[in-house]
Design an enzyme around this catalytic site. Structure first.
Site, PDB file in Angstrom:
ATOM      1  N   GLY A   1       5.645  28.553  44.705  1.00 21.52           N
ATOM      2  CA  GLY A   1       5.677  27.104  44.433  1.00 21.52           C
ATOM      3  C   GLY A   1       4.775  26.339  45.386  1.00 21.52           C
ATOM      4  O   GLY A   1       4.692  26.671  46.566  1.00 21.52           O
TER       5      GLY A   1
ATOM      6  N   ARG B   1       2.319  32.694  39.885  1.00 23.05           N
ATOM      7  CA  ARG B   1       3.235  33.802  40.096  1.00 23.05           C
ATOM      8  C   ARG B   1       2.625  34.997  39.368  1.00 23.05           C
ATOM      9  O   ARG B   1       2.038  34.854  38.306  1.00 23.05           O
ATOM     10  CB  ARG B   1       4.631  33.435  39.592  1.00 23.05           C
ATOM     11  CG  ARG B   1       5.170  32.259  40.437  1.00 23.05           C
ATOM     12  CD  ARG B   1       6.674  32.125  40.368  1.00 23.05           C
ATOM     13  NE  ARG B   1       7.156  31.291  41.470  1.00 23.05           N
ATOM     14  CZ  ARG B   1       7.416  29.992  41.378  1.00 23.05           C
ATOM     15  NH1 ARG B   1       7.223  29.350  40.256  1.00 23.05           N
ATOM     16  NH2 ARG B   1       7.875  29.319  42.420  1.00 23.05           N
TER      17      ARG B   1
ATOM     18  N   ASP C   1       9.256  33.415  50.593  1.00 24.36           N
ATOM     19  CA  ASP C   1       9.713  34.803  50.786  1.00 24.36           C
ATOM     20  C   ASP C   1       9.015  35.807  49.880  1.00 24.36           C
ATOM     21  O   ASP C   1       8.626  36.888  50.315  1.00 24.36           O
ATOM     22  CB  ASP C   1      11.214  34.902  50.452  1.00 24.36           C
ATOM     23  CG  ASP C   1      12.061  34.327  51.556  1.00 24.36           C
ATOM     24  OD1 ASP C   1      11.499  33.711  52.460  1.00 24.36           O
ATOM     25  OD2 ASP C   1      13.289  34.504  51.483  1.00 24.36           O
TER      26      ASP C   1
ATOM     27  N   THR D   1       7.019  26.091  51.707  1.00 28.73           N
ATOM     28  CA  THR D   1       8.037  25.800  50.681  1.00 28.73           C
ATOM     29  C   THR D   1       8.776  24.519  51.041  1.00 28.73           C
ATOM     30  O   THR D   1       9.086  24.298  52.213  1.00 28.73           O
ATOM     31  CB  THR D   1       9.065  26.950  50.521  1.00 28.73           C
ATOM     32  OG1 THR D   1      10.160  26.473  49.718  1.00 28.73           O
ATOM     33  CG2 THR D   1       9.622  27.453  51.834  1.00 28.73           C
TER      34      THR D   1
HETATM   35  P1  ADP Z   1       7.688  32.216  46.850  1.00 27.49           P
HETATM   36  O1  ADP Z   1       6.557  32.829  47.595  1.00 27.49           O
HETATM   37  O2  ADP Z   1       7.624  30.722  46.838  1.00 27.49           O
HETATM   38  O3  ADP Z   1       9.030  32.773  47.284  1.00 27.49           O
HETATM   39  P2  ADP Z   1       7.794  33.871  44.451  1.00 27.49           P
HETATM   40  O4  ADP Z   1       9.072  34.536  44.801  1.00 27.49           O
HETATM   41  O5  ADP Z   1       7.589  33.451  43.031  1.00 27.49           O
HETATM   42  O6  ADP Z   1       7.514  32.568  45.303  1.00 27.49           O
HETATM   43  O7  ADP Z   1       6.634  34.885  44.872  1.00 27.49           O
HETATM   44  C1  ADP Z   1       5.268  34.537  44.718  1.00 27.49           C
HETATM   45  C2  ADP Z   1       4.480  35.750  44.332  1.00 27.49           C
HETATM   46  O8  ADP Z   1       4.539  36.728  45.368  1.00 27.49           O
HETATM   47  C3  ADP Z   1       4.967  36.510  43.093  1.00 27.49           C
HETATM   48  O9  ADP Z   1       4.538  35.927  41.892  1.00 27.49           O
HETATM   49  C4  ADP Z   1       4.330  37.854  43.293  1.00 27.49           C
HETATM   50  O10 ADP Z   1       2.974  37.847  42.913  1.00 27.49           O
HETATM   51  C5  ADP Z   1       4.419  38.019  44.813  1.00 27.49           C
HETATM   52  N1  ADP Z   1       5.597  38.823  45.111  1.00 27.49           N
HETATM   53  C6  ADP Z   1       6.893  38.445  45.029  1.00 27.49           C
HETATM   54  N2  ADP Z   1       7.712  39.471  45.303  1.00 27.49           N
HETATM   55  C7  ADP Z   1       6.930  40.535  45.549  1.00 27.49           C
HETATM   56  C8  ADP Z   1       7.176  41.900  45.887  1.00 27.49           C
HETATM   57  N3  ADP Z   1       8.400  42.366  46.011  1.00 27.49           N
HETATM   58  N4  ADP Z   1       6.109  42.689  46.096  1.00 27.49           N
HETATM   59  C9  ADP Z   1       4.845  42.216  45.974  1.00 27.49           C
HETATM   60  N5  ADP Z   1       4.562  40.953  45.643  1.00 27.49           N
HETATM   61  C10 ADP Z   1       5.565  40.112  45.427  1.00 27.49           C
HETATM   62  O1  F6P Z   2      10.607  26.377  45.985  1.00 35.82           O
HETATM   63  C1  F6P Z   2      10.715  25.038  45.665  1.00 35.82           C
HETATM   64  C2  F6P Z   2      11.450  24.842  44.360  1.00 35.82           C
HETATM   65  O2  F6P Z   2      11.361  23.511  44.029  1.00 35.82           O
HETATM   66  C3  F6P Z   2      12.898  25.274  44.301  1.00 35.82           C
HETATM   67  O3  F6P Z   2      13.780  24.369  44.832  1.00 35.82           O
HETATM   68  C4  F6P Z   2      13.079  25.513  42.843  1.00 35.82           C
HETATM   69  O4  F6P Z   2      14.099  26.419  42.638  1.00 35.82           O
HETATM   70  C5  F6P Z   2      11.749  26.068  42.430  1.00 35.82           C
HETATM   71  O5  F6P Z   2      10.808  25.543  43.336  1.00 35.82           O
HETATM   72  C6  F6P Z   2      11.358  25.754  41.046  1.00 35.82           C
HETATM   73  O6  F6P Z   2      10.047  26.124  40.854  1.00 35.82           O
HETATM   74  P1  F6P Z   2       9.338  26.299  39.453  1.00 35.82           P
HETATM   75  O7  F6P Z   2       9.982  25.358  38.524  1.00 35.82           O
HETATM   76  O8  F6P Z   2       7.911  26.004  39.744  1.00 35.82           O
HETATM   77  O9  F6P Z   2       9.571  27.714  39.069  1.00 35.82           O
END
Ligand code: ADP
Ligand code: F6P
Length: 322
Positions: free
Chosen positions: A15, A76, A107, A129
């Site tokens: 995000g 993503r 994360d 974030t």
């Molecule tokens: P955030 O970084 O905000 O937590 P996401 O959980 O959507 O957002 O993760 C962002 C991107 O990081 C994912 O779309 C993917 O490309 C990568 N990612 C997430 N989890 C993993 C994983 N276990 N191993 C490798 N890449 C990952």
């Molecule tokens: O990480 C920020 C955040 O706004 C969270 O609070 C919410 O769960 C998420 O992003 C929603 O993101 P999206 O709608 O882009 O998947």
């Protein structure tokens, strides 16, 4: 001997959050000042796999510190969760001469950073974030702006709530974390704060609270509801039916993710961006940058991901009293 870093890449992932541009700018300009080349990866890990990679100069990041969103875009990417996708990403880095990477995200993005490190690309994560839900740090890029944006919006809703003697449920972001709700609850003087970490789904106690407050002469009743609890509109209907007091729901939504970053987000993101480059130059990899007890510092990604963050009991209690 530590691998010599000559060219670094920078990307934003997951995000978006206000302040990401300040971090990108700091990465680019610090790297250039240290004699490195810099490449910007568009749209996170997806852009890496699609080889959407561009050279970055000092001027590439002019006039962005005050802008919300991320000039690199974010996405993503499911393919990057597979070992094949991760190897392909690291191979693309090598092909483009990228020997160090800064990933700005949450994360999930750290997991990707870990995979890049495993595949031989020195990688550092920055906490980007609005949710403040990264355990290794007391500060995440974007939280300060998001909470200020939500606070201003809630002030406005409160005005109209008082004028009409209504109850207002205001839903703020935070699917798994209640920090924005908790902070707004205190900063806006809300009557109730519902957060995923604490809410017991006892709607009757909220209803009793509303009735008691109305008897005491309060003209408004503000309930801050975190996205993770949700159902604000149906909750409003039930509360209105039970109390006889007009009740409205307002979902603030994505306005909290956008907008010009606050001074704090610009400043901290800038220092963190520079810090990431400097630890790459020290040969570090598989680390995330954090801000803990007043200092910028860094942690091993695995230990950072294993840390637990919980709502401070005392702060939550104070929020209830106030
Ligand atoms: P955030 O970084 O905000 O937590 P996401 O959980 O959507 O957002 O993760 C962002 C991107 O990081 C994912 O779309 C993917 O490309 C990568 N990612 C997430 N989890 C993993 C994983 N276990 N191993 C490798 N890449 C990952
Ligand atoms: O990480 C920020 C955040 O706004 C969270 O609070 C919410 O769960 C998420 O992003 C929603 O993101 P999206 O709608 O882009 O998947």
């Amino acid at each position: 001997m530590a691998k010599e870093i000559k060219t670094i890449g920078v990307m934003t992932s997951g995000g978006d959050a206000p302040g990401m541009n300040a971090a990108i700018r700091a990465v680019v300009r610090t790297a250039l000042a240290r004699g490195l080349k810099v490449k910007g990866i568009k749209k996170g890990y997806q852009g890496l796999l699609n080889e959407e990679i561009m050279d970055m100069e000092a001027r590439s990041v002019s006039e962005i510190i005050q802008r919300g969103g991320t000039i690199l875009g974010t996405a993503r990417c499911l393919e990057f969760k597979t070992p094949e996708g991760q190897k392909k990403g690291a191979d693309i880095c090598r092909k483009c001469g990228i020997d160090g990477m800064v990933v700005i995200g949450g994360d999930g993005s750290y997991r990707g950073a870990q995979a890049l490190s495993r595949n031989g690309i020195n990688t550092i994560g920055l906490p980007g974030t609005i949710d403040l839900d990264i355990a290794c740090t007391d500060y995440t890029i974007g939280f300060d702006t998001a909470v200020n944006t939500a606070m201003s919006a809630i002030d406005k809703v409160k005005d109209t709530s008082s004028s009409h003697e209504r109850c207002s449920i205001i839903e703020v972001m935070g699917r798994h974390a209640g920090y924005i709700a908790l902070w707004c609850g205190v900063a806006n003087g809300a009557e109730d704060i519902l957060i995923p970490e604490k809410y017991d789904f006892n709607e009757q106690s909220i209803i009793n609270n509303i009735i008691a407050n109305r008897k005491k002469g309060k003209t408004h009743h503000i309930i801050i509801n975190a996205e993770g609890i949700g159902h604000s509109t149906s909750m409003a209907r039930r509360i209105e039916a039970a109390t006889g007091i007009e009740t409205r729901a307002t979902i603030l939504g994505y306005m909290q993710r956008g907008g010009s970053p606050t001074a704090k987000d610009r400043y901290y993101a800038s220092i963190m961006g520079a810090y990431a480059v400097d630890i790459l130059l020290q040969g570090k990899t598989n680390r995330v940058v954090g801000y803990k007890r007043g200092e910028f510092t860094d942690f091993d990604i695995e230990s950072a991901l294993n840390m637990e963050k919980s709502i401070d009991e005392y702060q939550f209690e104070v929020a209830q009293i106030l």
